[in-house]
Design a protein around this motif. Sequence first.
Motif, PDB file in Angstrom:
ATOM      1  N   ALA A 104       0.827  -1.211   0.000  1.00  0.00           N
ATOM      2  CA  ALA A 104       0.000   0.000   0.000  1.00  0.00           C
ATOM      3  C   ALA A 104       0.861   1.261   0.000  1.00  0.00           C
ATOM      4  O   ALA A 104       0.554   2.232  -0.703  1.00  0.00           O
ATOM      5  CB  ALA A 104      -0.932  -0.001   1.209  1.00  0.00           C
ATOM      6  N   THR A 105       1.936   1.243   0.756  1.00  0.00           N
ATOM      7  CA  THR A 105       2.842   2.401   0.806  1.00  0.00           C
ATOM      8  C   THR A 105       3.501   2.635  -0.542  1.00  0.00           C
ATOM      9  O   THR A 105       3.538   3.772  -1.035  1.00  0.00           O
ATOM     10  CB  THR A 105       3.913   2.199   1.892  1.00  0.00           C
ATOM     11  OG1 THR A 105       3.267   2.065   3.155  1.00  0.00           O
ATOM     12  CG2 THR A 105       4.898   3.355   1.934  1.00  0.00           C
ATOM     13  N   LEU A 106       4.014   1.576  -1.154  1.00  0.00           N
ATOM     14  CA  LEU A 106       4.646   1.718  -2.464  1.00  0.00           C
ATOM     15  C   LEU A 106       3.652   2.183  -3.518  1.00  0.00           C
ATOM     16  O   LEU A 106       3.969   3.039  -4.349  1.00  0.00           O
ATOM     17  CB  LEU A 106       5.296   0.399  -2.881  1.00  0.00           C
ATOM     18  CG  LEU A 106       6.456  -0.071  -2.001  1.00  0.00           C
ATOM     19  CD1 LEU A 106       6.911  -1.466  -2.430  1.00  0.00           C
ATOM     20  CD2 LEU A 106       7.615   0.907  -2.025  1.00  0.00           C
ATOM     21  N   ASP A 107       2.445   1.623  -3.474  1.00  0.00           N
ATOM     22  CA  ASP A 107       1.402   2.038  -4.431  1.00  0.00           C
ATOM     23  C   ASP A 107       1.057   3.517  -4.260  1.00  0.00           C
ATOM     24  O   ASP A 107       0.920   4.248  -5.245  1.00  0.00           O
ATOM     25  CB  ASP A 107       0.145   1.187  -4.264  1.00  0.00           C
ATOM     26  CG  ASP A 107       0.284  -0.219  -4.821  1.00  0.00           C
ATOM     27  OD1 ASP A 107       1.253  -0.475  -5.571  1.00  0.00           O
ATOM     28  OD2 ASP A 107      -0.567  -1.065  -4.489  1.00  0.00           O
ATOM     29  N   LEU A 108       0.919   3.974  -3.016  1.00  0.00           N
ATOM     30  CA  LEU A 108       0.586   5.379  -2.755  1.00  0.00           C
ATOM     31  C   LEU A 108       1.689   6.297  -3.258  1.00  0.00           C
ATOM     32  O   LEU A 108       1.419   7.281  -3.953  1.00  0.00           O
ATOM     33  CB  LEU A 108       0.353   5.611  -1.261  1.00  0.00           C
ATOM     34  CG  LEU A 108       0.114   7.062  -0.855  1.00  0.00           C
ATOM     35  CD1 LEU A 108      -1.164   7.609  -1.502  1.00  0.00           C
ATOM     36  CD2 LEU A 108       0.044   7.185   0.660  1.00  0.00           C
ATOM     37  N   LEU A 109       2.931   5.977  -2.925  1.00  0.00           N
ATOM     38  CA  LEU A 109       4.042   6.804  -3.372  1.00  0.00           C
ATOM     39  C   LEU A 109       4.129   6.829  -4.896  1.00  0.00           C
ATOM     40  O   LEU A 109       4.329   7.892  -5.491  1.00  0.00           O
ATOM     41  CB  LEU A 109       5.352   6.297  -2.763  1.00  0.00           C
ATOM     42  CG  LEU A 109       5.492   6.492  -1.253  1.00  0.00           C
ATOM     43  CD1 LEU A 109       6.704   5.737  -0.733  1.00  0.00           C
ATOM     44  CD2 LEU A 109       5.569   7.967  -0.894  1.00  0.00           C
ATOM     45  N   ASP A 110       3.947   5.680  -5.519  1.00  0.00           N
ATOM     46  CA  ASP A 110       3.982   5.606  -6.976  1.00  0.00           C
ATOM     47  C   ASP A 110       2.866   6.443  -7.593  1.00  0.00           C
ATOM     48  O   ASP A 110       3.082   7.161  -8.574  1.00  0.00           O
ATOM     49  CB  ASP A 110       3.885   4.150  -7.423  1.00  0.00           C
ATOM     50  CG  ASP A 110       4.002   4.002  -8.922  1.00  0.00           C
ATOM     51  OD1 ASP A 110       5.012   4.477  -9.490  1.00  0.00           O
ATOM     52  OD2 ASP A 110       3.094   3.406  -9.539  1.00  0.00           O
ATOM     53  N   SER A 111       1.682   6.371  -7.014  1.00  0.00           N
ATOM     54  CA  SER A 111       0.548   7.137  -7.557  1.00  0.00           C
ATOM     55  C   SER A 111       0.760   8.642  -7.445  1.00  0.00           C
ATOM     56  O   SER A 111       0.165   9.411  -8.188  1.00  0.00           O
ATOM     57  CB  SER A 111      -0.754   6.740  -6.839  1.00  0.00           C
ATOM     58  OG  SER A 111      -0.808   7.291  -5.540  1.00  0.00           O
ATOM     59  N   LYS A 112       1.624   9.074  -6.532  1.00  0.00           N
ATOM     60  CA  LYS A 112       1.930  10.495  -6.359  1.00  0.00           C
ATOM     61  C   LYS A 112       3.157  10.920  -7.162  1.00  0.00           C
ATOM     62  O   LYS A 112       3.634  12.038  -7.043  1.00  0.00           O
ATOM     63  CB  LYS A 112       2.170  10.810  -4.874  1.00  0.00           C
ATOM     64  CG  LYS A 112       0.996  10.514  -3.980  1.00  0.00           C
ATOM     65  CD  LYS A 112      -0.183  11.409  -4.304  1.00  0.00           C
ATOM     66  CE  LYS A 112      -1.328  11.136  -3.340  1.00  0.00           C
ATOM     67  NZ  LYS A 112      -2.504  11.924  -3.659  1.00  0.00           N
ATOM     68  N   GLY A 113       3.697   9.975  -7.964  1.00  0.00           N
ATOM     69  CA  GLY A 113       4.828  10.302  -8.799  1.00  0.00           C
ATOM     70  C   GLY A 113       6.169  10.313  -8.095  1.00  0.00           C
ATOM     71  O   GLY A 113       7.150  10.838  -8.599  1.00  0.00           O
ATOM     72  N   VAL A 114       6.219   9.693  -6.920  1.00  0.00           N
ATOM     73  CA  VAL A 114       7.467   9.639  -6.168  1.00  0.00           C
ATOM     74  C   VAL A 114       8.352   8.532  -6.766  1.00  0.00           C
ATOM     75  O   VAL A 114       7.884   7.406  -6.969  1.00  0.00           O
ATOM     76  CB  VAL A 114       7.187   9.351  -4.674  1.00  0.00           C
ATOM     77  CG1 VAL A 114       8.495   9.168  -3.893  1.00  0.00           C
ATOM     78  CG2 VAL A 114       6.335  10.463  -4.058  1.00  0.00           C
ATOM     79  N   ALA A 115       9.601   8.855  -7.057  1.00  0.00           N
ATOM     80  CA  ALA A 115      10.537   7.852  -7.562  1.00  0.00           C
ATOM     81  C   ALA A 115      10.911   6.942  -6.409  1.00  0.00           C
ATOM     82  O   ALA A 115      11.159   7.389  -5.288  1.00  0.00           O
ATOM     83  CB  ALA A 115      11.783   8.540  -8.120  1.00  0.00           C
ATOM     84  N   LEU A 116      10.917   5.644  -6.677  1.00  0.00           N
ATOM     85  CA  LEU A 116      11.203   4.666  -5.636  1.00  0.00           C
ATOM     86  C   LEU A 116      12.539   3.980  -5.900  1.00  0.00           C
ATOM     87  O   LEU A 116      12.876   3.691  -7.051  1.00  0.00           O
ATOM     88  CB  LEU A 116      10.092   3.607  -5.574  1.00  0.00           C
ATOM     89  CG  LEU A 116       8.679   4.145  -5.372  1.00  0.00           C
ATOM     90  CD1 LEU A 116       7.658   3.030  -5.507  1.00  0.00           C
ATOM     91  CD2 LEU A 116       8.566   4.832  -4.023  1.00  0.00           C
ATOM     92  N   GLY A 117      13.278   3.733  -4.825  1.00  0.00           N
ATOM     93  CA  GLY A 117      14.575   3.068  -4.978  1.00  0.00           C
ATOM     94  C   GLY A 117      14.837   2.153  -3.797  1.00  0.00           C
ATOM     95  O   GLY A 117      14.240   2.283  -2.742  1.00  0.00           O
ATOM     96  N   LEU A 118      15.746   1.213  -4.026  1.00  0.00           N
ATOM     97  CA  LEU A 118      16.126   0.262  -2.984  1.00  0.00           C
ATOM     98  C   LEU A 118      17.537   0.535  -2.531  1.00  0.00           C
ATOM     99  O   LEU A 118      18.377   0.936  -3.273  1.00  0.00           O
ATOM    100  CB  LEU A 118      16.031  -1.171  -3.508  1.00  0.00           C
ATOM    101  CG  LEU A 118      14.662  -1.603  -4.011  1.00  0.00           C
ATOM    102  CD1 LEU A 118      14.740  -2.984  -4.635  1.00  0.00           C
ATOM    103  CD2 LEU A 118      13.658  -1.585  -2.891  1.00  0.00           C
TER     104      LEU A 118
END
Length: 118
Positions: A104-118
Amino acid sequence: MLSHIRCALFDIDGTLVRMRGAGSRAMDRAYEALTGVPDAFRGVPMAGRTDRAITESAIDRLLAAGRDVPQDEAFHRAFADRYLAELEAEVPRPGPSVCPGAIATLDLLDSKGVALGL
């Protein structure tokens, strides 16, 4: 608040998934396969650290104990390759699980256009 966040970086194990020791087992197996030294990562702190930092800590500990162990870049590359192969075999064994709220956190961040990284 999310409108100010452009990028979010995540640690993997314990943050997004629980690997149940697969990483440390894979590192130990890879190191032993390349050097013959068993349990090289026992007692080496791993949480929140890069694989390279973990490996260097294990090497430093072994050197301090008087072991003659490889530490050049060629070894690090060979170790990384072997570690990834061992990790692929280890991950399914005890069965990883997704941490609560991670998707849910990753989906929310992605939906807001936040770039995700590991």
